[in-house]
Design a protein around this motif. Structure first.
Motif, PDB file in Angstrom:
ATOM      1  N   LEU A  24      -1.138  -7.313  -8.731  1.00 23.00           N
ATOM      2  CA  LEU A  24      -0.241  -6.489  -9.539  1.00 23.00           C
ATOM      3  C   LEU A  24       0.591  -7.386 -10.455  1.00 23.00           C
TER       4      LEU A  24
ATOM      5  N   ALA B 148       7.048  -7.470 -11.739  1.00 23.26           N
ATOM      6  CA  ALA B 148       7.877  -6.277 -11.892  1.00 23.26           C
ATOM      7  C   ALA B 148       8.743  -6.387 -13.151  1.00 23.26           C
TER       8      ALA B 148
ATOM      9  N   GLY C  65       4.993 -11.491  -6.156  1.00 22.77           N
ATOM     10  CA  GLY C  65       3.911 -11.775  -7.092  1.00 22.77           C
ATOM     11  C   GLY C  65       4.051 -13.072  -7.857  1.00 22.77           C
TER      12      GLY C  65
ATOM     13  N   GLN D 268      11.582  -1.960  -7.385  1.00 19.26           N
ATOM     14  CA  GLN D 268      10.247  -2.134  -7.977  1.00 19.26           C
ATOM     15  C   GLN D 268       9.311  -2.878  -7.041  1.00 19.26           C
ATOM     16  N   LEU D 269       9.816  -3.886  -6.344  1.00 21.87           N
ATOM     17  CA  LEU D 269       8.968  -4.663  -5.454  1.00 21.87           C
ATOM     18  C   LEU D 269       8.639  -3.884  -4.180  1.00 21.87           C
TER      19      LEU D 269
ATOM     20  N   GLN E 217       5.526  -2.188  -4.939  1.00 19.17           N
ATOM     21  CA  GLN E 217       4.361  -3.063  -4.897  1.00 19.17           C
ATOM     22  C   GLN E 217       3.948  -3.365  -3.459  1.00 19.17           C
TER      23      GLN E 217
ATOM     24  N   TYR F 229       2.128  -0.497  -2.129  1.00 18.90           N
ATOM     25  CA  TYR F 229       0.778  -0.437  -2.700  1.00 18.90           C
ATOM     26  C   TYR F 229      -0.189  -1.291  -1.877  1.00 18.90           C
ATOM     27  N   TYR F 230       0.219  -2.513  -1.581  1.00 18.69           N
ATOM     28  CA  TYR F 230      -0.643  -3.403  -0.806  1.00 18.69           C
ATOM     29  C   TYR F 230      -0.785  -2.908   0.646  1.00 18.69           C
TER      30      TYR F 230
END
Length: 406
Positions: A46, A49, A253, A309-310, A313, A316-317
């Motif tokens: 990804l 952010a 990230g 925001q993180l 993410q 998502y993972y």
């Protein structure tokens, strides 16, 4: 006549992920029409952010003005980042860690390899088996690991702590007494996590035998279980026997930016010698810090917008990890991990080695994973799959593996 460090010659073969890269490269060259899905190396996919991008732009603008330009970063890291880390990662969890006990670096991998430099070569190390190869490899290069036995794939002076299905992939206290103990929880590659009470046993043991724990917490952001600690300093007494390593790579990230830190408490001493002072001296002499721009980006990780925001993410993972775990379990595979980490640990089909399974997935399903044997002798017969891909690729990869019907 100059001489080389012969310990480097002791390392068997090439680095695990280099071998994987060569195999995949050769296959791709021979079959350019095939679309390969990579669930092997633990690189995030990804983009950074928005809050981090904004901080990067702001720092770049500062570097373009004489009044705000900055050259070399402070040896131990900028105060603004160290204080932010101390507040959010430690004091917010009840850990009494000060900003001056945090050493900013260019990543946990570097710290994992470098931290052993402040210890005598007479020290004996203990490692989880399987585990991240850098721990053993860096001690081999230093001359601390002894001799390698190709048949058993073990080093003569390393204490291996097997992590198997029988002990839920959590090691037992070693029967031999180590001086340096490498622990990684949540674990890479097994994905196993450890409860607070179990980690307290390790801290108590280290204090009893006079050992130092080198604790890799690079994957703490993926912890979901309430009884799993995010830091070893949540355990009583840990500040007198443990060094903690952290990374911004997997939680934010930063694999392409490079940022991490080590925590060396001031109360950690060998007799009258402070390990905190030794690491500060090493850091100042062999500076491996991160630039101002990257450290400002790291600060943004802890902002309100950055955290929100993180969190998306990470979720998502986690969704990817759940899909891999559930999809392969339902297909009849024995799987573990994936709950408190972005890795799923899969038992390869009976009669196959981990590298044979790698070749099978690459050639028949065009899916890349990581053979467990590359992480240590107890990793043979297992395979690591990472959640750091797109959701669409993850779904397709699992469907391809299920269709093999091995």
């Amino acid at each position: 006549m100059y001489k080389i460090n012969d310990n480097y010659q002791k390392l068997p073969g090439s680095y695990l992920f280099s071998t994987i890269g060569k195999k995949v490269g050769a296959y791709s060259a021979a079959h350019p029409e095939r679309r390969i899905i990579r669930l092997g190396i633990g690189d995030v996919t990804l983009p950074l952010a928005p809050a981090i991008i904004e901080a990067l732009h702001g720092a770049v603008d500062e570097m373009g003005k004489a009044e705000t330009f900055r050259g070399y970063a402070p040896d131990l890291g900028y105060d603004f980042l160290r204080e932010t880390i101390a507040e959010h990662d430690y004091r917010a969890r009840g850990c009494d860690i000060g900003a001056d006990e945090i050493f900013v670096s260019d990543g946990a991998k570097c710290d994992s390899g470098n931290i052993q430099e402040i210890f005598s070569l007479d020290n004996r190390i203990a490692v989880c088996d399987p585990v991240y190869p850098v721990y053993v490899d860096s001690n081999v290069m230093a001359g601390r690991a002894g001799e390698y036995d190709p048949a058993s794939q073990v080093w003569s002076n390393v204490i291996y702590m097997p992590c198997t299905a029988e002990n839920d992939f959590v090691p037992e206290l070693p029967k031999e007494t180590p001086d340096l103990i490498y622990l990684c929880f949540p674990n890479n590659p097994t994905g196993a996590a450890v409860s607070r009470s179990k980690l307290q046993e390790w801290v108590d043991y280290a204090m009893k035998v006079g050992a130092v724990i080198l604790y890799d917490a690079a994957y703490e952001a993926y912890i979901r279980s309430e009884d799993v600690p995010h830091s070893i300093y949540e355990c009583q007494g840990a500040q007198s026997c443990a060094i903690e390593l952290r990374s911004f790579s997997k939680n934010a990230g930063f694999t392409g930016l490079r940022l991490g830190f080590a925590v060396v408490p001031k109360g950690l001493k060998c007799g009258e010698v402070s390990l905190h002072d030794m690491w500060a001296r090493r850091h100042g002499t062999k500076y491996n810090g991160a630039p101002y721009i990257v450290q400002r980006a790291g600060e943004a990780v802890y902002s309100e917008a950055g955290r929100a925001q993180l969190a998306e993410q990470i979720a998502y993972y986690r969704k990817n990890a759940d899909y891999i775990f559930n999809g392969l379990r339902d297909a009849g595979y024995r799987v573990s991990g994936g709950v408190d980490s972005p890795y799923v640990w899969l038992k390869v089909p009976e009669g196959m080695t981990s590298w044979e399974f790698f070749d099978c997935l690459l050639e028949r399903a065009n899916v890349v994973g990581t053979p467990g044997s590359g992480f240590g002798p107890s990793g043979e017969g297992y395979f690591r799959l990472t959640a750091f891909g797109s959701y669409e690729n993850t779904v397709e990869a699992v469907d391809r593996i299920r269709a093999l019907q091995i």
